[in-house]
Design a protein around this motif. Sequence first.
Motif, PDB file in Angstrom:
ATOM      1  N   GLY A  79      94.836  33.910  79.242  1.00  0.00           N
ATOM      2  CA  GLY A  79      95.530  34.689  80.258  1.00  0.00           C
ATOM      3  C   GLY A  79      96.883  35.176  79.762  1.00  0.00           C
ATOM      4  O   GLY A  79      97.233  36.355  79.923  1.00  0.00           O
ATOM      5  N   LEU A  80      97.622  34.280  79.119  1.00  0.00           N
ATOM      6  CA  LEU A  80      98.945  34.654  78.625  1.00  0.00           C
ATOM      7  C   LEU A  80      98.852  35.798  77.621  1.00  0.00           C
ATOM      8  O   LEU A  80      99.561  36.802  77.727  1.00  0.00           O
ATOM      9  CB  LEU A  80      99.628  33.429  77.983  1.00  0.00           C
ATOM     10  N   MET A  81      97.953  35.653  76.656  1.00  0.00           N
ATOM     11  CA  MET A  81      97.835  36.687  75.632  1.00  0.00           C
ATOM     12  C   MET A  81      97.378  38.021  76.233  1.00  0.00           C
ATOM     13  O   MET A  81      97.887  39.083  75.863  1.00  0.00           O
ATOM     14  CB  MET A  81      96.831  36.238  74.546  1.00  0.00           C
ATOM     15  N   ALA A  82      96.418  37.942  77.155  1.00  0.00           N
ATOM     16  CA  ALA A  82      95.919  39.177  77.767  1.00  0.00           C
ATOM     17  C   ALA A  82      97.029  39.868  78.553  1.00  0.00           C
ATOM     18  O   ALA A  82      97.181  41.091  78.494  1.00  0.00           O
ATOM     19  CB  ALA A  82      94.737  38.853  78.682  1.00  0.00           C
ATOM     20  N   VAL A  83      97.808  39.070  79.269  1.00  0.00           N
ATOM     21  CA  VAL A  83      98.892  39.650  80.071  1.00  0.00           C
ATOM     22  C   VAL A  83      99.957  40.276  79.169  1.00  0.00           C
ATOM     23  O   VAL A  83     100.483  41.353  79.450  1.00  0.00           O
ATOM     24  CB  VAL A  83      99.488  38.573  81.004  1.00  0.00           C
ATOM     25  N   ILE A  84     100.243  39.603  78.055  1.00  0.00           N
ATOM     26  CA  ILE A  84     101.214  40.170  77.111  1.00  0.00           C
ATOM     27  C   ILE A  84     100.761  41.553  76.654  1.00  0.00           C
ATOM     28  O   ILE A  84     101.533  42.523  76.664  1.00  0.00           O
ATOM     29  CB  ILE A  84     101.405  39.237  75.889  1.00  0.00           C
ATOM     30  N   ILE A  85      99.488  41.646  76.256  1.00  0.00           N
ATOM     31  CA  ILE A  85      98.982  42.937  75.785  1.00  0.00           C
ATOM     32  C   ILE A  85      99.001  43.974  76.922  1.00  0.00           C
ATOM     33  O   ILE A  85      99.510  45.088  76.773  1.00  0.00           O
ATOM     34  CB  ILE A  85      97.538  42.807  75.255  1.00  0.00           C
ATOM     35  N   MET A  86      98.447  43.586  78.081  1.00  0.00           N
ATOM     36  CA  MET A  86      98.277  44.567  79.153  1.00  0.00           C
ATOM     37  C   MET A  86      99.607  45.048  79.717  1.00  0.00           C
ATOM     38  O   MET A  86      99.740  46.202  80.120  1.00  0.00           O
ATOM     39  CB  MET A  86      97.408  43.979  80.273  1.00  0.00           C
TER      40      MET A  86
ATOM     41  N   ILE B  69     103.024  44.335  78.221  1.00  0.00           N
ATOM     42  CA  ILE B  69     104.086  44.683  77.279  1.00  0.00           C
ATOM     43  C   ILE B  69     103.623  45.742  76.285  1.00  0.00           C
ATOM     44  O   ILE B  69     104.384  46.624  75.903  1.00  0.00           O
ATOM     45  CB  ILE B  69     104.592  43.421  76.548  1.00  0.00           C
ATOM     46  N   PHE B  70     102.356  45.656  75.859  1.00  0.00           N
ATOM     47  CA  PHE B  70     101.851  46.632  74.896  1.00  0.00           C
ATOM     48  C   PHE B  70     100.620  47.351  75.447  1.00  0.00           C
ATOM     49  O   PHE B  70      99.544  47.257  74.854  1.00  0.00           O
ATOM     50  CB  PHE B  70     101.487  45.946  73.578  1.00  0.00           C
ATOM     51  N   PRO B  71     100.771  48.051  76.584  1.00  0.00           N
ATOM     52  CA  PRO B  71      99.578  48.635  77.221  1.00  0.00           C
ATOM     53  C   PRO B  71      98.870  49.648  76.326  1.00  0.00           C
ATOM     54  O   PRO B  71      97.680  49.890  76.515  1.00  0.00           O
ATOM     55  CB  PRO B  71     100.152  49.302  78.484  1.00  0.00           C
ATOM     56  N   GLU B  72      99.569  50.203  75.331  1.00  0.00           N
ATOM     57  CA  GLU B  72      98.892  51.174  74.461  1.00  0.00           C
ATOM     58  C   GLU B  72      97.845  50.478  73.574  1.00  0.00           C
ATOM     59  O   GLU B  72      96.996  51.136  72.987  1.00  0.00           O
ATOM     60  CB  GLU B  72      99.916  51.930  73.607  1.00  0.00           C
ATOM     61  N   MET B  73      97.909  49.135  73.496  1.00  0.00           N
ATOM     62  CA  MET B  73      96.928  48.412  72.675  1.00  0.00           C
ATOM     63  C   MET B  73      95.905  47.689  73.539  1.00  0.00           C
ATOM     64  O   MET B  73      95.418  46.633  73.167  1.00  0.00           O
ATOM     65  CB  MET B  73      97.671  47.425  71.785  1.00  0.00           C
TER      66      MET B  73
ATOM     67  N   TYR C 107     107.501  42.705  84.561  1.00  0.00           N
ATOM     68  CA  TYR C 107     106.803  43.995  84.520  1.00  0.00           C
ATOM     69  C   TYR C 107     106.070  44.248  85.835  1.00  0.00           C
ATOM     70  O   TYR C 107     104.938  44.727  85.841  1.00  0.00           O
ATOM     71  CB  TYR C 107     105.811  44.016  83.355  1.00  0.00           C
ATOM     72  N   SER C 108     106.718  43.917  86.942  1.00  0.00           N
ATOM     73  CA  SER C 108     106.010  43.941  88.219  1.00  0.00           C
ATOM     74  C   SER C 108     105.475  45.327  88.574  1.00  0.00           C
ATOM     75  O   SER C 108     104.507  45.442  89.322  1.00  0.00           O
ATOM     76  CB  SER C 108     106.912  43.411  89.338  1.00  0.00           C
ATOM     77  N   ASP C 109     106.047  46.377  87.989  1.00  0.00           N
ATOM     78  CA  ASP C 109     105.553  47.718  88.282  1.00  0.00           C
ATOM     79  C   ASP C 109     104.158  47.953  87.717  1.00  0.00           C
ATOM     80  O   ASP C 109     103.408  48.789  88.196  1.00  0.00           O
ATOM     81  CB  ASP C 109     106.528  48.766  87.729  1.00  0.00           C
ATOM     82  N   ARG C 110     103.785  47.220  86.701  1.00  0.00           N
ATOM     83  CA  ARG C 110     102.480  47.449  86.073  1.00  0.00           C
ATOM     84  C   ARG C 110     101.447  46.375  86.442  1.00  0.00           C
ATOM     85  O   ARG C 110     100.322  46.407  85.943  1.00  0.00           O
ATOM     86  CB  ARG C 110     102.620  47.435  84.550  1.00  0.00           C
ATOM     87  N   VAL C 111     101.878  45.409  87.264  1.00  0.00           N
ATOM     88  CA  VAL C 111     101.051  44.234  87.490  1.00  0.00           C
ATOM     89  C   VAL C 111      99.654  44.560  88.024  1.00  0.00           C
ATOM     90  O   VAL C 111      98.680  43.859  87.756  1.00  0.00           O
ATOM     91  CB  VAL C 111     101.790  43.248  88.422  1.00  0.00           C
ATOM     92  N   GLN C 112      99.580  45.684  88.758  1.00  0.00           N
ATOM     93  CA  GLN C 112      98.301  46.102  89.333  1.00  0.00           C
ATOM     94  C   GLN C 112      97.164  46.103  88.306  1.00  0.00           C
ATOM     95  O   GLN C 112      96.040  45.714  88.600  1.00  0.00           O
ATOM     96  CB  GLN C 112      98.469  47.512  89.919  1.00  0.00           C
TER      97      GLN C 112
END
Lengths: 262, 352
Positions: free
Chosen positions: B120-127, B129-133, B188-193
């Motif tokens: 979960g932590l790793m997925a959240v980091i990517i989604m 912080i690095f949404p382009e990846m 990053y609450s704006d992208r949490v969706q």
Amino acid sequence: MAVLSAEQLCFDMSQHFGIKDVSLYAEQGERISIIGPNGSGKSTLLKLMARLLKPHQGLVMLDGKDIAVMKGRETAKALSMLTQIQPQLTDMTVRDLVQYGRHPHSSMLSGTSREDRAVTEWAISATRMETLADRPLESLSGGERQRAWIAMALAQQPKVLLLDEPTTYLDIANQLEVLELMNQLNGQMNMTIVMVLHDINQAAQYSDRMIVMHDGSVVHHGPPRDVMTPDMFESVFRIRVRIHQEEAYPYIFPLAVAAGTL
Amino acid sequence: MTIDAKLKAPEAFSEGVQSQDPRKWKRTVTIIATVVLLVAAFLYGLSTGAVSIPVKTIWEVLIHREPSTDDQIIWNFRLPRTLLAMVVGSSLAISGAFMQGVMRNPLADPGIIGVSAGAGLMAVIIMLIFPEMIYLVPAAAFVGAWVAVMITYSLAWKKGASPLRIILAGVAVNALAGAVTSGIMQLYSDRVQAVLPWLSGGLAGVSWYHLQMVLPYFAVALLLSVFGIRHANVLLLGDEAAKLLGHPTEKSRLFLISISTLLAGIAVSVSGLIGFVGLVVPHMVRLIVGNNYAYLLPVSALGGAALVVFADTAARSWFDPLELPVGILLAVVGAPFFLYLLRRGGVFSGRA
């Protein structure tokens, strides 16, 4: 030649408790009882010899080989042990449990051989569990369950069987049954039996040699009639006893806690 | 009781004895029933959706591949998704079955040693912080699961890793990873969706690509699981008895934890955090076939696969046009059922 021996074993359980420089041996076909007060290190000694604990110093030899360098399976083919407390296994049947005794003799690829099956049935019959073989362990009485675990140990076909208080918690008939079974295995198969017993009279009756432990050391050993003296009971067990003779076995009658210990 | 004077020799028993184990029938019937259940789930999965496709057509489409809308729907969407649901379901169930055995705890599931928290932590980091990846999410979740388990295991190690120490270390790793995950989500609450569906676990949008990605790992894990059966069965006896049989208990535990992590990692990488399956499927199967892994494992695998296919099909069709993440449906339906089992007795009364 000694089939099992311990040389200068040391093991520190805690600051106040440990095994101090214990050496002993068991000949093939001998029946040995280890006695001693609570906390004298009997169970620890047994566990060290069964490789459940690693000694901090000293070594245990099984059949002339150092068990610390033997493969686990090799040890398990020559030595098995009945521990004091067994895990609760609920739905496992007696036969399932006994089959585990064949584990050191088989592998993933070989599966269960004809010999494995024969030895399993033999172990079930030797412990007179035939009628209970398909019953789940949870449906058995304490004595029956104890016999099932002994059957598993027998299925390993060991030369040496160690037992840690095999009669504790059993009623008197079950106690005698377990001890008679040990006599049988010893007499007919020349199996070496080493057991920790709390009942000293039973130890006298069912062993060729007694080992007395006190504070982590072996303080006396020899045939029961030599070991069981009023002085030994006073110094090791802190009780005064009268010693009788019963059917050629020494028999103690405890009189009182020795003076000056309370 | 008197004792027979003479023990027979082992050779006297070479004929063997036919075991009269009353569970034999129950086990055979259960295995057949779960296979039937899985086939039914598979057909349900392929036939259900916005367009309902009859079973007869499914058969034709699968065998003959005639160009048609049905063919498109099945081959492009429903078949990969159904197959992935099967992979995810059986992975989670096998993983849970091993974990419960290793930890000697009926409440254990892969989450207990940090698999879900790490993934979960790793997925959240990517989604976040690095949404382009975003395409890296499956791989990152897989790696996160492994890293968390390795941290848990090494924290627990002290001349061996006892089940209790592993569980305690797992609690710490879970708490830490969970806290960091929440922190990132706050920042990053704006992208949490974008993260929520993944965190509830679902199979929306999966394709052949995902299946191809996990299939090699799944095949290896299944093979290792077959070898794991013997290890898990010996560990049932407890450490002392297993050691007395010459069995290397520490190595066994590490081996089974690795298989369990691999399987849970596979599931989490394609479907996000689906809870419940790893906990409850092996548990229910245990009540029927007992603790022997030779039966527990295959039945759990089949049952887990069937359950996730049913649940995923329901989750995407019952609330049409909305699609619910399957993890939510599983929890909503499963938790009360679990409570029912608990109240009925059996689950915690020492049978598992």
